[in-house]
Write an enzyme that holds these catalytic residues in place. Structure first.
Site, short mmCIF file in Angstrom:
data_model
loop_
_atom_site.label_atom_id
_atom_site.label_comp_id
_atom_site.label_asym_id
_atom_site.label_seq_id
_atom_site.Cartn_x
_atom_site.Cartn_y
_atom_site.Cartn_z
N ASP A 193 -6.94 2.99 2.46
CA ASP A 193 -6.54 1.69 3.03
C ASP A 193 -7.72 0.71 3.04
O ASP A 193 -7.55 -0.49 2.80
CB ASP A 193 -6.03 1.87 4.47
CG ASP A 193 -5.01 2.99 4.58
OD1 ASP A 193 -4.24 3.17 3.63
OD2 ASP A 193 -5.00 3.69 5.62
N GLU A 199 -0.07 9.31 -6.14
CA GLU A 199 1.00 8.35 -5.84
C GLU A 199 1.50 7.65 -7.09
O GLU A 199 2.71 7.45 -7.25
CB GLU A 199 0.51 7.36 -4.78
CG GLU A 199 0.37 8.02 -3.40
CD GLU A 199 -0.62 7.35 -2.47
OE1 GLU A 199 -0.86 7.91 -1.38
OE2 GLU A 199 -1.16 6.28 -2.81
N GLU A 255 0.87 -1.18 0.00
CA GLU A 255 0.00 0.00 0.00
C GLU A 255 0.90 1.22 0.00
O GLU A 255 1.61 1.50 0.96
CB GLU A 255 -0.93 0.00 1.20
CG GLU A 255 -1.98 1.10 1.18
CD GLU A 255 -2.90 1.04 -0.05
OE1 GLU A 255 -3.54 2.06 -0.32
OE2 GLU A 255 -2.99 0.00 -0.74
#
Length: 462
Positions: free
Chosen positions: A442, A302, A272
């Site tokens: 998450d 990201e 992650e």
């Protein structure tokens, strides 16, 4: 399919799965910002100084002005961010004077462990280097949530709440704001473009992202006891420590951890990703961790940052500027081409969650979409309620419709399915004003990954 049957099917699919999570847990001190809170904060400083500091874009918070500048930038752009704070007593005292609204479990490993225990999967083994009594009490009280210890030379799995030690506490300060929040800076009215959060991340010198040697030698045994591993927290590694150890030392250990977990059983591993302001650390996550896992989860910022490290500057900048799904899919394909170890690249944004796989992935496009749909229900439930405390809570998430761009996004994604790639997309169930946004990524990633592994296992066994 009626709501009850659909939720039952999802839970039935994942219930036999066993998961290992590491490394990061912490206490999140959360402040839900209102217009007047932000106005009061910016008015503590010269507005021109804030604007100047925003342009400098500090990558570490060394003084309160750095914090205010990065917070304003996050609100103005509608982008979530996580920035480390210098380990300085006076600076921590300045943050401690802020009245926070609540404390809850933080850190990807902690959030994911609690979620999966609540969803009643078969077993979760969680490892975190710090486990104080206060931290242990933030884990949910379920028998399927275990912590590895070594007693008399043997590996022992104890309920997390019973495994605490006299460890320090890591506290992150979370500043949540809702879409539409307004304040004035130097005569300009600034409005929050999205509901999201800004994280002031503590990096205590004593905290090392590692599995201690006593437990580490049992990683092959832990790997044998699970089906998959969800790995996170590498953003907390520093370039250098006072004792002379460096980031390279800890990344080499982390890479070896993955190999040890897979030594006796070829389990699926997931990285992650996270907001990593230090470019050198970001590069090491790519070089040491991304190159060793089967699955990766990230948001559009990201993936853009990873593409920048790999030398795809134009594509990276395009994603940062426009977030077009076509560019995100192109970026995911590049990752699959560069990293042969990867089976699936998962990207989550406000409007969709996406799987990009090779065409020979054993799951069908429909099965991949099922993984994503499950994760959108988890996310909408968490966004609406602030937390998932019971399986029945998922009915609330299922009531929330997919966002209005869903059909268009699916249509665009469908065009990229070809003989080389399999692409699945699920539109998000968009909660206009979420109760909380911390841990949404998450929640999405772990839900999709655990469901993916569960379907692979069922396919293999049949």
């Amino acid at each position: 399919m009626c709501d009850i049957m659909e939720i039952k099917k999802f839970i039935e699919t994942i219930k036999g799965t066993k998961l290992f999570t590491a490394y990061n847990t912490n206490v999140d001190a959360i402040k839900y910002l209102k217009d007047e809170d932000v106005q009061k904060l910016v008015d503590e400083f010269n507005h021109k100084d804030i604007i100047e500091r925003m342009e400098e874009y500090p990558r570490i918070i060394e003084e309160p002005l750095d914090f205010v500048a990065r917070l304003v930038h996050s609100i103005k752009t509608g982008k979530p961010a996580e920035v480390p704070i210098k380990d300085d007593k006076k600076l921590h005292e300045w943050f401690d004077r802020i009245k926070y609204d609540e404390e809850r479990m933080g850190g990807q490993a902690g959030i994911v462990s609690n979620l999966m225990a609540t969803l009643q999967i078969d077993k979760i083994i969680v490892y975190t280097p710090f486990l104080s009594k206060k931290q242990a009490e933030m884990f949910v009280d379920y028998d399927n949530l275990l912590y590895p210890l070594v007693e008399n030379g043997n590996l022992v799995l104890k309920k997390v709440r019973e495994a605490y030690r006299d460890d320090p506490i890591k506290i992150n300060r979370i500043f949540e704001f809702k879409k539409g929040l307004k304040f004035k800076l130097n005569g300009e009215e600034i409005t929050a473009k999205q509901s999201t959060r800004f994280i002031v991340a503590s990096r205590p010198e004593a905290l090392r992202i590692e599995i201690k040697d006593d437990v580490r030698k049992f990683l092959p045994k832990i790997g044998e006891a699970v089906d998959c591993a969800f790995l996170s927290g590498y953003q907390a590694i520093k370039e250098e420590y006072r004792d002379g150890k460096t980031a390279k030392y800890y990344f080499e250990r982390a890479e070896e951890d993955i190999k040890l977990l897979k030594k006796n059983k070829n389990i699926k591993t997931h990285l992650e990703f996270a907001s990593i302001s230090n470019i050198e650390i970001r590069k090491m996550v790519v070089d040491y961790i991304l190159s060793n896992v089967e699955s990766v989860g990230m948001d559009e910022t990201e993936i853009a940052n990873v593409l920048h490290i790999l030398g795809y500057d134009e594509l990276s900048n395009n994603i940062l500027k426009d977030s077009f799904i076509e560019d995100v899919i192109e970026g995911a394909k590049i990752l699959l081409d560069k990293f042969k170890n990867l089976e699936v690249v998962q990207v989550h944004t406000i409007y969709y969650i996406l799987f990009v796989c090779r065409a020979d992935n054993p799951l069908s496009k429909e099965e991949l979409e099922e993984c994503l749909e499950f994760s959108t229900i988890l996310a909408s439930t968490k966004a609406k309620l602030g937390n998932i405390r019971a399986i029945d809570d998922l009915h609330e998430g299922l009531k929330i419709p997919h966002n209005k761009y869903g059909d268009l996004l699916k249509e665009i994604a469908e065009k990229f399915n070809d003989n080389n790639y399999k692409i699945a997309l699920s539109p998000s169930r968009y909660v206009e004003k979420p109760k909380s946004t911390v841990g949404l990524g998450d929640t999405i990633s772990s839900g999709a990954f655990v469901y993916y592994v569960s379907l692979l296992n069922k396919k293999r066994m049949s």
